[in-house]
Scaffold this motif. Structure first.
Motif, PDB file in Angstrom:
ATOM      1  N   ILE A 189      73.693  45.809  53.406  1.00  0.00           N
ATOM      2  CA  ILE A 189      73.283  46.097  52.036  1.00  0.00           C
ATOM      3  C   ILE A 189      74.295  46.653  50.985  1.00  0.00           C
ATOM      4  CG2 ILE A 189      71.398  47.517  50.633  1.00  0.00           C
ATOM      5  CD1 ILE A 189      69.699  47.282  53.427  1.00  0.00           C
ATOM      6  N   ASP A 190      74.941  47.572  51.462  1.00  0.00           N
ATOM      7  CA  ASP A 190      76.164  48.332  50.607  1.00  0.00           C
ATOM      8  C   ASP A 190      76.846  47.305  49.979  1.00  0.00           C
ATOM      9  OD1 ASP A 190      74.615  50.850  51.179  1.00  0.00           O
ATOM     10  OD2 ASP A 190      76.180  51.433  52.438  1.00  0.00           O
ATOM     11  N   SER A 191      77.588  46.543  50.972  1.00  0.00           N
ATOM     12  CA  SER A 191      78.560  45.491  50.535  1.00  0.00           C
ATOM     13  C   SER A 191      77.811  44.652  49.554  1.00  0.00           C
ATOM     14  CB  SER A 191      79.066  44.790  51.797  1.00  0.00           C
ATOM     15  OG  SER A 191      79.622  45.595  52.641  1.00  0.00           O
ATOM     16  N   PHE A 192      76.627  44.128  49.853  1.00  0.00           N
ATOM     17  CA  PHE A 192      76.097  42.947  48.947  1.00  0.00           C
ATOM     18  C   PHE A 192      75.787  43.492  47.634  1.00  0.00           C
ATOM     19  CE2 PHE A 192      72.432  40.684  47.446  1.00  0.00           C
ATOM     20  CZ  PHE A 192      72.867  39.237  47.648  1.00  0.00           C
ATOM     21  N   LEU A 193      75.143  44.824  47.577  1.00  0.00           N
ATOM     22  CA  LEU A 193      74.869  45.420  46.322  1.00  0.00           C
ATOM     23  C   LEU A 193      76.260  45.603  45.550  1.00  0.00           C
ATOM     24  CD1 LEU A 193      71.970  47.601  46.868  1.00  0.00           C
ATOM     25  CD2 LEU A 193      71.883  45.411  45.944  1.00  0.00           C
ATOM     26  N   ASN A 194      77.206  46.171  46.170  1.00  0.00           N
ATOM     27  CA  ASN A 194      78.484  46.337  45.549  1.00  0.00           C
ATOM     28  C   ASN A 194      79.197  45.081  44.943  1.00  0.00           C
ATOM     29  OD1 ASN A 194      78.774  49.044  45.576  1.00  0.00           O
ATOM     30  ND2 ASN A 194      79.449  49.002  47.629  1.00  0.00           N
ATOM     31  N   MET A 195      78.871  43.915  45.594  1.00  0.00           N
ATOM     32  CA  MET A 195      79.220  42.592  45.181  1.00  0.00           C
ATOM     33  C   MET A 195      78.602  42.440  43.550  1.00  0.00           C
ATOM     34  SD  MET A 195      78.901  38.988  47.132  1.00  0.00           S
ATOM     35  CE  MET A 195      79.065  39.836  48.386  1.00  0.00           C
ATOM     36  N   ILE A 196      77.473  42.747  43.401  1.00  0.00           N
ATOM     37  CA  ILE A 196      76.825  42.317  42.078  1.00  0.00           C
ATOM     38  C   ILE A 196      77.605  43.056  40.829  1.00  0.00           C
ATOM     39  CG2 ILE A 196      74.512  42.276  40.929  1.00  0.00           C
ATOM     40  CD1 ILE A 196      73.355  42.251  43.748  1.00  0.00           C
ATOM     41  N   ASP A 197      77.785  42.300  40.035  1.00  0.00           N
ATOM     42  CA  ASP A 197      78.396  42.685  38.503  1.00  0.00           C
ATOM     43  C   ASP A 197      77.063  42.976  37.702  1.00  0.00           C
ATOM     44  OD1 ASP A 197      79.532  43.240  36.262  1.00  0.00           O
ATOM     45  OD2 ASP A 197      80.184  41.030  35.759  1.00  0.00           O
ATOM     46  N   ASP A 198      77.183  44.558  37.560  1.00  0.00           N
ATOM     47  CA  ASP A 198      76.177  45.026  36.827  1.00  0.00           C
ATOM     48  C   ASP A 198      76.577  46.095  35.430  1.00  0.00           C
ATOM     49  OD1 ASP A 198      77.114  47.027  38.336  1.00  0.00           O
ATOM     50  OD2 ASP A 198      75.263  47.920  38.944  1.00  0.00           O
ATOM     51  N   ASP A 199      77.770  45.743  35.169  1.00  0.00           N
ATOM     52  CA  ASP A 199      78.206  46.479  33.998  1.00  0.00           C
ATOM     53  C   ASP A 199      78.539  45.554  32.794  1.00  0.00           C
ATOM     54  OD1 ASP A 199      80.810  45.230  33.939  1.00  0.00           O
ATOM     55  OD2 ASP A 199      81.250  46.539  35.578  1.00  0.00           O
ATOM     56  N   ASN A 200      78.794  46.110  31.743  1.00  0.00           N
ATOM     57  CA  ASN A 200      79.206  45.389  30.283  1.00  0.00           C
ATOM     58  C   ASN A 200      80.644  45.120  29.983  1.00  0.00           C
ATOM     59  OD1 ASN A 200      76.589  44.978  29.668  1.00  0.00           O
ATOM     60  ND2 ASN A 200      76.430  46.812  28.303  1.00  0.00           N
ATOM     61  N   VAL A 201      81.307  45.320  31.117  1.00  0.00           N
ATOM     62  CA  VAL A 201      82.851  45.236  30.796  1.00  0.00           C
ATOM     63  C   VAL A 201      83.127  43.522  31.028  1.00  0.00           C
ATOM     64  CG1 VAL A 201      85.052  45.428  32.079  1.00  0.00           C
ATOM     65  CG2 VAL A 201      83.261  47.335  32.000  1.00  0.00           C
TER      66      VAL A 201
ATOM     67  N   ASN B 267      86.111  40.882  30.811  1.00  0.00           N
ATOM     68  CA  ASN B 267      87.603  40.535  30.491  1.00  0.00           C
ATOM     69  C   ASN B 267      88.060  39.399  31.550  1.00  0.00           C
ATOM     70  OD1 ASN B 267      87.765  41.225  33.292  1.00  0.00           O
ATOM     71  ND2 ASN B 267      87.698  43.527  32.692  1.00  0.00           N
ATOM     72  N   SER B 268      89.064  38.989  31.516  1.00  0.00           N
ATOM     73  CA  SER B 268      89.643  37.953  32.201  1.00  0.00           C
ATOM     74  C   SER B 268      89.222  37.576  33.730  1.00  0.00           C
ATOM     75  CB  SER B 268      91.241  37.698  31.899  1.00  0.00           C
ATOM     76  OG  SER B 268      91.672  38.747  32.855  1.00  0.00           O
ATOM     77  N   THR B 269      88.878  38.796  34.422  1.00  0.00           N
ATOM     78  CA  THR B 269      88.270  38.458  35.649  1.00  0.00           C
ATOM     79  C   THR B 269      86.805  38.969  35.735  1.00  0.00           C
ATOM     80  OG1 THR B 269      89.146  40.649  36.217  1.00  0.00           O
ATOM     81  CG2 THR B 269      90.548  38.728  36.505  1.00  0.00           C
ATOM     82  N   ASN B 270      86.092  39.004  34.837  1.00  0.00           N
ATOM     83  CA  ASN B 270      84.965  39.553  35.004  1.00  0.00           C
ATOM     84  C   ASN B 270      84.088  39.218  33.728  1.00  0.00           C
ATOM     85  OD1 ASN B 270      82.688  41.102  35.879  1.00  0.00           O
ATOM     86  ND2 ASN B 270      83.406  42.919  34.852  1.00  0.00           N
ATOM     87  N   GLY B 271      82.852  38.368  34.034  1.00  0.00           N
ATOM     88  CA  GLY B 271      82.167  37.992  32.789  1.00  0.00           C
ATOM     89  C   GLY B 271      80.925  38.851  32.773  1.00  0.00           C
ATOM     90  N   PRO B 272      79.796  37.780  32.298  1.00  0.00           N
ATOM     91  CA  PRO B 272      78.605  38.801  31.786  1.00  0.00           C
ATOM     92  C   PRO B 272      77.819  39.044  33.348  1.00  0.00           C
ATOM     93  CG  PRO B 272      78.617  36.591  30.756  1.00  0.00           C
ATOM     94  CD  PRO B 272      79.705  36.653  31.456  1.00  0.00           C
ATOM     95  N   ARG B 273      76.899  40.092  33.335  1.00  0.00           N
ATOM     96  CA  ARG B 273      76.407  40.635  34.223  1.00  0.00           C
ATOM     97  C   ARG B 273      75.637  39.442  34.910  1.00  0.00           C
ATOM     98  NH1 ARG B 273      74.502  44.466  30.618  1.00  0.00           N
ATOM     99  NH2 ARG B 273      72.386  43.800  30.994  1.00  0.00           N
TER     100      ARG B 273
END
Length: 500
Positions: free
Chosen positions: A447-459, A461-467
């Motif tokens: 559970i911890d690993s899976f939830l940490n995998m989910i992108d849930d911020d507004n950052v 950039n080049s390696t991170n898109g919308p939530r």
């Protein structure tokens, strides 16, 4: 390595376990103009999601000096483009699928004019959490009398889902709108998006043409035939995002075989295999007017886009739950025990009810599947409503995860304000690939690993898109299993692989 490529990598490695997956990810991504990189010619249409270079449809396009860049027919520079603007581009996309070079980019607003009662020139403007209004004072609603320029999707002829709004500061005070010519009376008038404008100028357009009109009231001062940006050469690779248009009036002007349009492009879905319907779509039956999709394919000899993939895109929501607070007169109701507010619009809402064809035919407690656009933290505009059997302890939410909505410290996930917790019975998936099977076998580490995998911020950039978009099936029985003290238990959580 970009997020969507990273998670696809996870899918191929699930057999070695979730922890190994997380360790395996690394690296960096970005566009490249290396001539040794294999690429193909591409024509694309989509919304700008990131800048630096220019990001459209999950691809980072470099924008070299000497390219052609325009803003409402005026020569421009890449530096003037903004997140939320819809653009068309030509260039080359690399075989990695996430980088390329754009040699031509064109932006044009959909509408300009003064606001009155939430509309511009009679067209209702829909705000969402994704609407970029930084150049309009970060407004959350239109100010009556103020002039605006809007980029977005036409849900129907009188509604735009705005992705970008700016103050109309060109000073000319001229109203503008784009659309198909529905009727023309040479030297006297023409009709666009249901409005007839008097026009005594030279007749340069015919019924079915796509035009831009400059006008005051219902008197047009000029009518411009919009250029056909597409390279409609046989075999040309195409990647287009936009709102589905199924109107037979417009399809009548398409080549034989067209099933729908995006903007002015005619598209055939008959060649899309079952595996090519992706990101919340299962086939032609899911297509309705105003639905935001991405179509990938190539042009045939007739200029028809033969789609090979069609993906659900953007700020879309699918909820299966029971109705409450039904107000047929206002065409509104709630879901998830009054927590999510739904507004319907007759121009785009399709009904597939056990009996009846309107909100007035829905009763409190009826099970429904509702699809549409997220317009606020816990509100949506419905585009499709159908009757659905809803088990008392099994409701479902598919939407972008809330800001900071995946919390491994509490094993919780929040979507549209609805929070639920994961425990040993929660099944965890990435696009139908099981990561942890539930039924008492899901561990705290899973559970911890899976939830940490989910992108849930507004950052962004080049390696991170919308939530991330997630699909959560929820046990709404009070307390669920109660193992973490939450009123709801997540029976299943799935990360869906929408491109950034």
């Amino acid at each position: 390595m970009t997020k969507h490529k990273m998670i696809n990598g996870f899918k191929g490695l699930v057999a070695i376990g979730l922890v190994s997956l997380l360790v395996a990810c690394g690296g960096g991504g970005g566009g490249s103009d290396d001539s040794s990189v294999s690429s193909e010619s591409i024509t694309a249409r989509g919304v700008i999601t990131q800048l630096g270079s220019i990001w459209v449809l999950g691809v980072e396009y470099e924008t070299p000096n000497g390219g052609s860049y325009s803003d409402d027919d005026n020569v421009s520079s890449v530096a003037k483009y903004k997140v939320g603007q819809w653009v068309r581009l030509r260039g080359r996309r690399n075989d990695d699928g996430i980088s390329g070079i754009a040699t031509e980019v064109e932006y044009e607003a959909e509408i300009e004019g003064a606001a009155a009662g939430g509309a511009i020139n009679g067209v209702t403007i829909i705000f969402t959490a994704s609407t970029n209004t930084a150049e309009a004072g970060n407004i959350t609603a239109l100010n009556n009398g103020s002039r605006y320029e809007v980029s977005g999707l036409w849900l129907d002829d009188s509604t735009i889902e705005a992705t970008y709004i700016k103050d109309d500061d060109d000073g000319d005070g001229i109203d503008e709108i784009k659309g198909f010519v529905e009727a023309v009376n040479p030297g006297l008038s023409l009709t666009v998006r249901g409005v007839t404008y008097s026009y005594g100028g030279p007749t340069v357009v015919a019924t079915g043409d796509f035009v831009e009109i400059h006008f005051n009231g219902t008197t047009a001062s000029s009518v411009e035939l919009e250029d056909d940006f597409n390279d409609e050469n046989e075999g040309q690779e195409v990647e287009f995002e936009g709102a589905v248009n199924l109107d037979p009036t417009y399809l009548a002007n398409c080549p034989t075989g067209a099933d729908f349009l995006i903007d002015t492009t005619c598209i055939d879905w008959d060649s899309v295999p079952s595996s090519g319907w992706m990101d919340g779509l299962s086939g032609p039956g899911d297509m309705e007017r105003g639905l935001r999709v991405e179509a990938e394919g190539h042009f045939n000899a007739s200029g028809l886009l033969i789609a090979e993939k069609i993906k659900g895109r953007g700020n879309r929501v699918r909820i299966t739950s029971t109705a409450s607070n039904v107000n047929g007169g206002a065409a509104t109701f709630d879901l998830f025990f009054d927590d999510i507010q739904v507004t319907t619009m007759s121009g785009i809402t399709e009904f597939d009810l056990d009996s009846g064809t309107s909100v007035s035919d829905i009763s409190n407690g009826d099970g429904l599947e509702v699809r549409g656009i997220r317009t606020g933290p816990a509100s949506m505009l419905a585009q499709r409503i159908k009757s659905e059997s809803v088990n008392a302890n099994r409701h479902e939410l598919r939407a972008e995860v809330d800001l900071d909505g995946a919390d491994a410290s509490t094993n919780s996930i929040t979507v549209m304000g609805i929070s639920s917790v994961a425990d040993s019975d929660t099944e965890l998936e990435i696009e139908d690939t099981v990561i942890a099977a539930g039924s008492g076998s899901t561990s705290e580490a899973d559970i911890d690993s899976f939830l940490n995998m989910i992108d849930d911020d507004n950052v962004v950039n080049s390696t991170n898109g919308p939530r991330d978009v997630v699909d959560v099936r929820i046990d709404t029985t009070n307390g669920g299993n109660g193992s973490f003290g939450s009123p709801y238990l997540a029976d299943q959580i799935e990360i869906e692989l929408e491109d950034d």
